[in-house]
Scaffold this motif. Structure first.
Motif, PDB file in Angstrom:
ATOM      1  N   ILE A 129      -6.236 -24.958 -15.719  1.00  0.00           N
ATOM      2  CA  ILE A 129      -7.525 -24.298 -15.940  1.00  0.00           C
ATOM      3  C   ILE A 129      -8.504 -24.664 -14.828  1.00  0.00           C
ATOM      4  CG2 ILE A 129      -8.404 -26.186 -17.412  1.00  0.00           C
ATOM      5  CD1 ILE A 129      -9.802 -23.962 -19.102  1.00  0.00           C
ATOM      6  N   GLY A 130      -9.463 -23.790 -14.588  1.00  0.00           N
ATOM      7  CA  GLY A 130     -10.571 -24.122 -13.695  1.00  0.00           C
ATOM      8  C   GLY A 130     -10.597 -23.324 -12.419  1.00  0.00           C
ATOM      9  N   GLY A 131     -11.399 -22.251 -12.399  1.00  0.00           N
ATOM     10  CA  GLY A 131     -11.615 -21.484 -11.179  1.00  0.00           C
ATOM     11  C   GLY A 131     -10.379 -20.731 -10.693  1.00  0.00           C
ATOM     12  N   ILE A 132      -9.469 -20.421 -11.614  1.00  0.00           N
ATOM     13  CA  ILE A 132      -8.199 -19.798 -11.208  1.00  0.00           C
ATOM     14  C   ILE A 132      -8.379 -18.293 -11.028  1.00  0.00           C
ATOM     15  CG2 ILE A 132      -5.770 -19.430 -11.815  1.00  0.00           C
ATOM     16  CD1 ILE A 132      -5.987 -22.008 -13.536  1.00  0.00           C
ATOM     17  N   LEU A 133      -7.931 -17.803  -9.873  1.00  0.00           N
ATOM     18  CA  LEU A 133      -8.016 -16.382  -9.524  1.00  0.00           C
ATOM     19  C   LEU A 133      -6.609 -15.871  -9.198  1.00  0.00           C
ATOM     20  CD1 LEU A 133     -11.115 -16.700  -7.181  1.00  0.00           C
ATOM     21  CD2 LEU A 133     -11.114 -15.773  -9.510  1.00  0.00           C
ATOM     22  N   PRO A 134      -6.437 -14.540  -9.172  1.00  0.00           N
ATOM     23  CA  PRO A 134      -5.115 -14.023  -8.828  1.00  0.00           C
ATOM     24  C   PRO A 134      -4.629 -14.486  -7.449  1.00  0.00           C
ATOM     25  CG  PRO A 134      -6.425 -12.298  -9.843  1.00  0.00           C
ATOM     26  CD  PRO A 134      -7.345 -13.458  -9.621  1.00  0.00           C
ATOM     27  N   ASP A 135      -5.570 -14.829  -6.548  1.00  0.00           N
ATOM     28  CA  ASP A 135      -5.118 -15.240  -5.206  1.00  0.00           C
ATOM     29  C   ASP A 135      -4.970 -16.758  -5.030  1.00  0.00           C
ATOM     30  OD1 ASP A 135      -7.776 -15.852  -5.144  1.00  0.00           O
ATOM     31  OD2 ASP A 135      -8.314 -14.432  -3.569  1.00  0.00           O
ATOM     32  N   ASN A 136      -5.222 -17.558  -6.072  1.00  0.00           N
ATOM     33  CA  ASN A 136      -4.918 -18.994  -5.945  1.00  0.00           C
ATOM     34  C   ASN A 136      -4.003 -19.505  -7.068  1.00  0.00           C
ATOM     35  OD1 ASN A 136      -6.607 -19.459  -8.182  1.00  0.00           O
ATOM     36  ND2 ASN A 136      -8.368 -20.042  -6.930  1.00  0.00           N
ATOM     37  N   GLY A 137      -3.766 -18.663  -8.070  1.00  0.00           N
ATOM     38  CA  GLY A 137      -2.960 -19.095  -9.217  1.00  0.00           C
ATOM     39  C   GLY A 137      -1.513 -19.380  -8.879  1.00  0.00           C
ATOM     40  N   ASP A 138      -0.995 -18.705  -7.844  1.00  0.00           N
ATOM     41  CA  ASP A 138       0.427 -18.877  -7.508  1.00  0.00           C
ATOM     42  C   ASP A 138       0.752 -20.315  -7.119  1.00  0.00           C
ATOM     43  OD1 ASP A 138      -1.115 -18.568  -5.239  1.00  0.00           O
ATOM     44  OD2 ASP A 138       0.350 -17.364  -4.144  1.00  0.00           O
ATOM     45  N   GLN A 139      -0.208 -21.000  -6.454  1.00  0.00           N
ATOM     46  CA  GLN A 139       0.086 -22.388  -6.047  1.00  0.00           C
ATOM     47  C   GLN A 139       0.169 -23.326  -7.254  1.00  0.00           C
ATOM     48  OE1 GLN A 139      -3.352 -24.142  -3.731  1.00  0.00           O
ATOM     49  NE2 GLN A 139      -4.027 -22.011  -3.751  1.00  0.00           N
ATOM     50  N   LEU A 140      -0.560 -23.004  -8.316  1.00  0.00           N
ATOM     51  CA  LEU A 140      -0.502 -23.823  -9.537  1.00  0.00           C
ATOM     52  C   LEU A 140       0.821 -23.585 -10.269  1.00  0.00           C
ATOM     53  CD1 LEU A 140      -4.159 -23.339 -10.836  1.00  0.00           C
ATOM     54  CD2 LEU A 140      -3.258 -25.172  -9.402  1.00  0.00           C
ATOM     55  N   LEU A 141       1.261 -22.331 -10.293  1.00  0.00           N
ATOM     56  CA  LEU A 141       2.558 -22.018 -10.919  1.00  0.00           C
ATOM     57  C   LEU A 141       3.685 -22.686 -10.132  1.00  0.00           C
ATOM     58  CD1 LEU A 141       2.056 -18.236 -11.784  1.00  0.00           C
ATOM     59  CD2 LEU A 141       1.934 -20.183 -13.353  1.00  0.00           C
ATOM     60  N   ALA A 142       3.582 -22.651  -8.810  1.00  0.00           N
ATOM     61  CA  ALA A 142       4.609 -23.272  -7.968  1.00  0.00           C
ATOM     62  C   ALA A 142       4.660 -24.787  -8.186  1.00  0.00           C
ATOM     63  CB  ALA A 142       4.338 -22.961  -6.499  1.00  0.00           C
ATOM     64  N   ALA A 143       3.495 -25.387  -8.481  1.00  0.00           N
ATOM     65  CA  ALA A 143       3.437 -26.846  -8.671  1.00  0.00           C
ATOM     66  C   ALA A 143       3.925 -27.271 -10.053  1.00  0.00           C
ATOM     67  CB  ALA A 143       2.004 -27.341  -8.460  1.00  0.00           C
ATOM     68  N   GLY A 144       3.972 -26.310 -11.008  1.00  0.00           N
ATOM     69  CA  GLY A 144       4.497 -26.701 -12.325  1.00  0.00           C
ATOM     70  C   GLY A 144       3.740 -26.174 -13.531  1.00  0.00           C
ATOM     71  N   ALA A 145       2.627 -25.463 -13.326  1.00  0.00           N
ATOM     72  CA  ALA A 145       1.919 -24.889 -14.479  1.00  0.00           C
ATOM     73  C   ALA A 145       2.769 -23.786 -15.101  1.00  0.00           C
ATOM     74  CB  ALA A 145       0.573 -24.327 -14.048  1.00  0.00           C
ATOM     75  N   ASP A 146       2.729 -23.693 -16.420  1.00  0.00           N
ATOM     76  CA  ASP A 146       3.443 -22.629 -17.140  1.00  0.00           C
ATOM     77  C   ASP A 146       2.503 -21.491 -17.514  1.00  0.00           C
ATOM     78  OD1 ASP A 146       6.037 -24.018 -17.385  1.00  0.00           O
ATOM     79  OD2 ASP A 146       4.881 -25.423 -18.593  1.00  0.00           O
ATOM     80  N   LEU A 147       1.259 -21.853 -17.846  1.00  0.00           N
ATOM     81  CA  LEU A 147       0.250 -20.854 -18.211  1.00  0.00           C
ATOM     82  C   LEU A 147      -1.012 -21.095 -17.392  1.00  0.00           C
ATOM     83  CD1 LEU A 147       1.692 -21.835 -21.201  1.00  0.00           C
ATOM     84  CD2 LEU A 147       0.535 -19.721 -21.842  1.00  0.00           C
ATOM     85  N   LEU A 148      -1.708 -20.022 -17.086  1.00  0.00           N
ATOM     86  CA  LEU A 148      -2.989 -20.112 -16.375  1.00  0.00           C
ATOM     87  C   LEU A 148      -4.099 -19.727 -17.349  1.00  0.00           C
ATOM     88  CD1 LEU A 148      -2.002 -18.366 -13.004  1.00  0.00           C
ATOM     89  CD2 LEU A 148      -1.996 -20.824 -13.521  1.00  0.00           C
ATOM     90  N   ALA A 149      -5.047 -20.645 -17.548  1.00  0.00           N
ATOM     91  CA  ALA A 149      -6.166 -20.386 -18.460  1.00  0.00           C
ATOM     92  C   ALA A 149      -7.368 -19.911 -17.653  1.00  0.00           C
ATOM     93  CB  ALA A 149      -6.512 -21.651 -19.242  1.00  0.00           C
ATOM     94  N   VAL A 150      -7.925 -18.777 -18.075  1.00  0.00           N
ATOM     95  CA  VAL A 150      -8.954 -18.112 -17.271  1.00  0.00           C
ATOM     96  C   VAL A 150     -10.082 -17.589 -18.157  1.00  0.00           C
ATOM     97  CG1 VAL A 150      -9.363 -16.214 -15.646  1.00  0.00           C
ATOM     98  CG2 VAL A 150      -7.160 -17.381 -15.624  1.00  0.00           C
ATOM     99  N   ILE A 151     -11.317 -17.742 -17.652  1.00  0.00           N
ATOM    100  CA  ILE A 151     -12.480 -17.117 -18.312  1.00  0.00           C
ATOM    101  C   ILE A 151     -13.037 -16.054 -17.370  1.00  0.00           C
ATOM    102  CG2 ILE A 151     -14.719 -17.473 -19.423  1.00  0.00           C
ATOM    103  CD1 ILE A 151     -13.982 -20.433 -19.826  1.00  0.00           C
ATOM    104  N   GLY A 152     -13.816 -16.492 -16.386  1.00  0.00           N
ATOM    105  CA  GLY A 152     -14.522 -15.565 -15.500  1.00  0.00           C
ATOM    106  C   GLY A 152     -13.620 -14.638 -14.707  1.00  0.00           C
ATOM    107  N   GLY A 153     -12.477 -15.156 -14.266  1.00  0.00           N
ATOM    108  CA  GLY A 153     -11.557 -14.346 -13.478  1.00  0.00           C
ATOM    109  C   GLY A 153     -11.104 -13.095 -14.205  1.00  0.00           C
ATOM    110  N   VAL A 154     -11.129 -13.134 -15.539  1.00  0.00           N
ATOM    111  CA  VAL A 154     -10.778 -11.956 -16.344  1.00  0.00           C
ATOM    112  C   VAL A 154     -12.024 -11.228 -16.823  1.00  0.00           C
ATOM    113  CG1 VAL A 154      -9.719 -11.196 -18.531  1.00  0.00           C
ATOM    114  CG2 VAL A 154      -8.527 -12.842 -17.079  1.00  0.00           C
ATOM    115  N   PHE A 155     -12.994 -11.981 -17.366  1.00  0.00           N
ATOM    116  CA  PHE A 155     -14.098 -11.332 -18.085  1.00  0.00           C
ATOM    117  C   PHE A 155     -15.334 -11.028 -17.237  1.00  0.00           C
ATOM    118  CE2 PHE A 155     -11.750 -13.470 -21.630  1.00  0.00           C
ATOM    119  CZ  PHE A 155     -11.267 -12.300 -22.191  1.00  0.00           C
ATOM    120  N   ASP A 156     -15.343 -11.438 -15.961  1.00  0.00           N
ATOM    121  CA  ASP A 156     -16.461 -11.068 -15.091  1.00  0.00           C
ATOM    122  C   ASP A 156     -16.338  -9.625 -14.618  1.00  0.00           C
ATOM    123  OD1 ASP A 156     -17.651 -13.499 -15.271  1.00  0.00           O
ATOM    124  OD2 ASP A 156     -17.028 -14.238 -13.307  1.00  0.00           O
ATOM    125  N   ASP A 157     -15.154  -9.044 -14.824  1.00  0.00           N
ATOM    126  CA  ASP A 157     -14.879  -7.747 -14.224  1.00  0.00           C
ATOM    127  C   ASP A 157     -14.248  -6.825 -15.270  1.00  0.00           C
ATOM    128  OD1 ASP A 157     -14.823  -5.955 -12.190  1.00  0.00           O
ATOM    129  OD2 ASP A 157     -13.087  -6.799 -11.146  1.00  0.00           O
TER     130      ASP A 157
END
Length: 205
Positions: free
Chosen positions: A162-190
């Motif tokens: 969680i924390g400031g995750i966007l479609p253009d930076n989330g891939d590095q978290l998945l590659a490091a071992g995250a299974d799910l990405l938790a998002v607020i603004g990245g989804v609901f700001d738009d």
């Protein structure tokens, strides 16, 4: 309902929004592919009514509704689970108040030892973050991507980032071992449906 092992985990953005807007936005995010919804609301007008409606919508999309912090609200509406932060009750208390099948997630910040202890205590998932600067929680202490790599080697329950995750930076978290990405603004700001689809593509790569 089981907690998904992979996908987009959306957290409601409730600030200055009507219940109607929140419900419409969550529905759009689910339509776009979100697999979990967390109801987080620091100044609710009628938390029970809103959470009840959200639960109904989530179940139409076969997604669990997790209530942030509030075990009593989760119990009152029959939510699928609860998310516990630093100041909240223990997993044991939540388990007693809810039921044995309830999903219980825990914020572990940047602390792998805490995550291991919470897994041992029966957590269904652990969350680390924040990984990038966040407008929703600007003062949250940073977490390191290396923590995800270490967690992946020792944690067997799903790992949420969680924390400031966007479609253009989330891939590095998945590659490091995250299974799910938790998002607020990245989804609901738009546009929530389109935004959710953008995150969804990360899981398909």
């Amino acid at each position: 309902m089981k907690f998904p092992h992979r996908g987009l985990y959306v957290i409601t953005q409730t600030e200055n929004k009507s219940a109607t807007t929140i419900i419409a936005e969550v529905t759009a995010a689910l339509k776009g592919g979100a697999v979990v919804v967390q109801y987080r609301d620091k100044n609710p007008e009628d938390a029970k009514a809103l959470a009840t409606q959200l639960l109904e919508i989530c179940h139409q999309y076969h997604a669990p509704l997790i209530v942030n912090d509030d075990i009593e609200l989760a119990a009152a509406i029959g939510a699928d689970g609860v998310h516990l932060g630093r100041e909240d009750e223990s997993i044991e208390t939540a388990r007693q108040r809810l039921n044995q099948d309830a999903i219980i997630g825990v914020s572990c910040y940047d602390d792998l030892d805490k995550a291991l202890a919470m897994q041992q205590a029966g957590a269904d998932y652990v969350a680390f973050g924040r990984f990038f600067p966040s407008t929703s929680k600007p003062l949250a202490s940073p977490a390191h991507i290396e923590t995800l790599r270490r967690a992946k080697r020792s944690i067997s329950v799903p790992i949420v980032a969680i924390g400031g995750i966007l479609p253009d930076n989330g891939d590095q978290l998945l590659a490091a071992g995250a299974d799910l990405l938790a998002v607020i603004g990245g989804v609901f700001d738009d546009d929530p449906e389109q935004a959710a689809r953008s995150y969804q593509r990360l899981f398909e790569q």
